[in-house]
Design an enzyme around this catalytic site. Structure first.
Site, short mmCIF file in Angstrom:
data_model
loop_
_atom_site.label_atom_id
_atom_site.label_comp_id
_atom_site.label_asym_id
_atom_site.label_seq_id
_atom_site.Cartn_x
_atom_site.Cartn_y
_atom_site.Cartn_z
N THR A 191 5.52 0.07 -2.48
CA THR A 191 5.04 1.19 -1.67
C THR A 191 5.24 2.50 -2.41
O THR A 191 6.21 2.67 -3.14
CB THR A 191 5.76 1.28 -0.31
OG1 THR A 191 7.15 1.45 -0.52
CG2 THR A 191 5.50 0.06 0.55
N GLU A 207 5.79 5.51 3.95
CA GLU A 207 5.54 4.87 2.67
C GLU A 207 4.22 4.11 2.75
O GLU A 207 3.86 3.59 3.80
CB GLU A 207 6.70 3.95 2.26
CG GLU A 207 7.11 2.96 3.30
CD GLU A 207 8.25 2.06 2.83
OE1 GLU A 207 8.28 1.71 1.65
OE2 GLU A 207 9.08 1.70 3.67
N ASN A 218 6.19 6.25 -1.87
CA ASN A 218 6.89 7.03 -0.84
C ASN A 218 6.38 8.47 -0.82
O ASN A 218 6.12 9.06 -1.86
CB ASN A 218 8.39 6.99 -1.10
CG ASN A 218 8.95 5.59 -0.88
OD1 ASN A 218 8.67 4.68 -1.67
ND2 ASN A 218 9.69 5.40 0.18
N1 RBF Z 1 10.03 -2.46 8.21
C1 RBF Z 1 10.52 -2.84 9.40
O1 RBF Z 1 11.72 -2.82 9.60
N2 RBF Z 1 9.69 -3.22 10.42
C2 RBF Z 1 8.34 -3.28 10.26
O2 RBF Z 1 7.63 -3.62 11.22
C3 RBF Z 1 7.79 -2.92 8.99
N3 RBF Z 1 6.47 -2.98 8.75
C4 RBF Z 1 5.97 -2.62 7.54
C5 RBF Z 1 4.60 -2.66 7.31
C6 RBF Z 1 4.06 -2.30 6.10
C7 RBF Z 1 2.58 -2.36 5.90
C8 RBF Z 1 4.93 -1.86 5.05
C9 RBF Z 1 4.38 -1.45 3.73
C10 RBF Z 1 6.29 -1.80 5.28
C11 RBF Z 1 6.84 -2.18 6.50
N4 RBF Z 1 8.21 -2.14 6.76
C12 RBF Z 1 8.70 -2.50 7.96
C13 RBF Z 1 9.10 -1.46 5.81
C14 RBF Z 1 9.67 -2.36 4.78
O3 RBF Z 1 10.83 -2.90 5.34
C15 RBF Z 1 9.93 -1.48 3.58
O4 RBF Z 1 8.71 -1.28 2.93
C16 RBF Z 1 10.91 -2.05 2.61
O5 RBF Z 1 12.15 -2.14 3.21
C17 RBF Z 1 11.01 -1.18 1.35
O6 RBF Z 1 11.41 0.12 1.63
MG MG Z 2 8.56 2.44 -2.04
#
Ligand code: RBF
Ligand code: MG
Length: 187
Positions: A42, A121, A44
């Site tokens: 991702t 992000e 940021n």
């Molecule tokens: N983190 C969560 O704790 N819950 C989520 O529902 C969640 N959905 C995400 C959806 C997408 C499309 C992306 C890119 C990330 C999501 N994340 C979510 C965050 C993910 O945990 C995070 O990208 C990683 O921890 C890296 O920072």
């Molecule tokens: Mg990132």
């Protein structure tokens, strides 16, 4: 929690209020967990640029994005989480990397601010061969996919993110959403 029955397309047939929401930011380093732990990198977004937006809800959004070269010489530094981060400012990217690509954006609580501020992000649906910290990022947000959830496993999160990606592709195929790929904002 049964997540097997998610809709494959979200939102109305035309882009509706408060969208489109426009965002411009430099790409800043996160914890680096997206790539290493999830295999889903991702970009940021700067906190102050996110704060300007009218986006109040945590959760997953979708739209279009474009990466551009920005001014700056290359350097490497160590960030807050002790990781060496190489800043390229977008130098060394391929021509296709600068095209307008589909994206999914996760808005959550920013651990850097003691989880008191929401931050964003962005996962870009395009394979970049190199990193691009410091490059500039333009984003047009066109809709909301789902709220943020707490997952019992990493695998469950990855599976839902893959569904988010499929939902975004499908939702962006609609004429009213597709046209934003050619928005003046990206010129
Ligand atoms: N983190 C969560 O704790 N819950 C989520 O529902 C969640 N959905 C995400 C959806 C997408 C499309 C992306 C890119 C990330 C999501 N994340 C979510 C965050 C993910 O945990 C995070 O990208 C990683 O921890 C890296 O920072
Ligand atoms: Mg990132």
């Amino acid at each position: 929690m049964d997540r097997s029955n998610r809709p494959s397309i979200v939102g109305e047939d035309t882009v509706s209020f408060p969208y489109p929401v426009y965002l411009k930011s430099y790409i800043i380093p996160g914890f680096g967990r997206g790539s290493s732990e999830l295999g889903i990198p991702t970009a940021n977004v700067e906190q102050q640029e996110f704060d300007k937006l009218n986006i109040g809800e945590t959760g997953i959004y979708y739209g279009w994005t474009k990466v551009d070269k920005s001014d700056g010489g290359e350097y490497t530094n160590r960030n807050e989480s002790g990781r060496d981060v190489h800043h390229t400012f977008g130098n060394g990217l391929d021509p296709e990397d600068y095209e307008v690509h589909p994206m999914v954006m996760s808005v959550g609580w920013n651990p850097f601010y003691g989880n008191k501020k929401r931050s964003a992000e962005i996962h870009i649906m395009h394979k970049f061969k190199t990193s691009f910290y410091g490059a500039s990022l333009r984003v047009v947000i066109l809709g909301y996919i789902r709220p943020e959830l707490n997952y019992v496993s990493k695998e469950a999160l990855i599976q839902d993110i893959n569904t988010d990606i499929a939902v975004a592709f499908k939702s962006l195929e609609r004429e009213g959403y597709k046209k934003y790929q050619k928005d003046k904002f990206f010129e």
